[in-house]
Design a protein around this motif. Sequence first.
Motif, PDB file in Angstrom:
ATOM      1  N   LYS A  19     -43.193  -2.440 -26.927  1.00 50.49           N
ATOM      2  CA  LYS A  19     -43.016  -1.449 -27.995  1.00 50.49           C
ATOM      3  C   LYS A  19     -44.223  -0.513 -28.090  1.00 50.49           C
ATOM      4  O   LYS A  19     -44.106   0.620 -28.528  1.00 50.49           O
ATOM      5  CB  LYS A  19     -42.818  -2.130 -29.355  1.00 50.49           C
ATOM      6  N   TRP A  20     -45.392  -1.014 -27.715  1.00 48.08           N
ATOM      7  CA  TRP A  20     -46.634  -0.244 -27.801  1.00 48.08           C
ATOM      8  C   TRP A  20     -46.919   0.584 -26.563  1.00 48.08           C
ATOM      9  O   TRP A  20     -47.863   1.375 -26.548  1.00 48.08           O
ATOM     10  CB  TRP A  20     -47.811  -1.195 -28.051  1.00 48.08           C
ATOM     11  N   ASP A  21     -46.132   0.397 -25.518  1.00 49.32           N
ATOM     12  CA  ASP A  21     -46.418   1.011 -24.220  1.00 49.32           C
ATOM     13  C   ASP A  21     -46.772   2.494 -24.286  1.00 49.32           C
ATOM     14  O   ASP A  21     -47.822   2.905 -23.810  1.00 49.32           O
ATOM     15  CB  ASP A  21     -45.255   0.766 -23.256  1.00 49.32           C
ATOM     16  N   ALA A  22     -45.913   3.308 -24.896  1.00 50.99           N
ATOM     17  CA  ALA A  22     -46.143   4.755 -24.956  1.00 50.99           C
ATOM     18  C   ALA A  22     -47.432   5.087 -25.702  1.00 50.99           C
ATOM     19  O   ALA A  22     -48.204   5.956 -25.284  1.00 50.99           O
ATOM     20  CB  ALA A  22     -44.960   5.460 -25.610  1.00 50.99           C
ATOM     21  N   LYS A  23     -47.679   4.385 -26.798  1.00 51.97           N
ATOM     22  CA  LYS A  23     -48.877   4.650 -27.593  1.00 51.97           C
ATOM     23  C   LYS A  23     -50.150   4.252 -26.823  1.00 51.97           C
ATOM     24  O   LYS A  23     -51.181   4.922 -26.920  1.00 51.97           O
ATOM     25  CB  LYS A  23     -48.800   3.905 -28.930  1.00 51.97           C
ATOM     26  N   LEU A  24     -50.070   3.168 -26.056  1.00 52.40           N
ATOM     27  CA  LEU A  24     -51.220   2.747 -25.238  1.00 52.40           C
ATOM     28  C   LEU A  24     -51.532   3.828 -24.200  1.00 52.40           C
ATOM     29  O   LEU A  24     -52.691   4.208 -24.027  1.00 52.40           O
ATOM     30  CB  LEU A  24     -50.934   1.402 -24.555  1.00 52.40           C
ATOM     31  N   VAL A  25     -50.499   4.332 -23.541  1.00 55.08           N
ATOM     32  CA  VAL A  25     -50.676   5.379 -22.528  1.00 55.08           C
ATOM     33  C   VAL A  25     -51.285   6.628 -23.171  1.00 55.08           C
ATOM     34  O   VAL A  25     -52.250   7.192 -22.659  1.00 55.08           O
ATOM     35  CB  VAL A  25     -49.329   5.706 -21.823  1.00 55.08           C
TER      36      VAL A  25
END
Length: 154
Positions: A19-25
Amino acid sequence: ENKLRPVNVGLLVQNIIEKWDAKLVRNDVKMVYQCEEELPMIAGDPRSLEQVFTNLISNAVEAMKSQNGGTLAIKIERADETNIKINVSDTGPGIPEEILKNLFTPFVSFSLQGTGLGLAIIKEIIAAHNGKITVESFPGGTVFYITLPIAEGE
């Protein structure tokens, strides 16, 4: 009110990370995830545990923003016969000593947007799971150590 039942903590954390993938990128945060294979289930309340890990990830990303990113690492493994340990670490600037000693106290915040309730609530949730949470911080990083009991019969 926590309703404890067997939970696959590795899968739970993996789903949160996705769920956090995009925000981490977007924040230039590299994710390192390690989970020991065939771990026993823990006795947990999935919604409460999701709140714990979401908050820790959010805090780590926030801490690393000031330095344009870094590395967030989560490692899950068996601690002993009765516990699973989860380490959540980041390569942020670290938490100042004066804040560190009251970190789990309500209304103590290192963040300008924070209320200072997140880590106090996390500590309560972990305690309600008969677990423990401790923290170590130094210039260049912070590590949260969480221990949660294995579910009965696992």
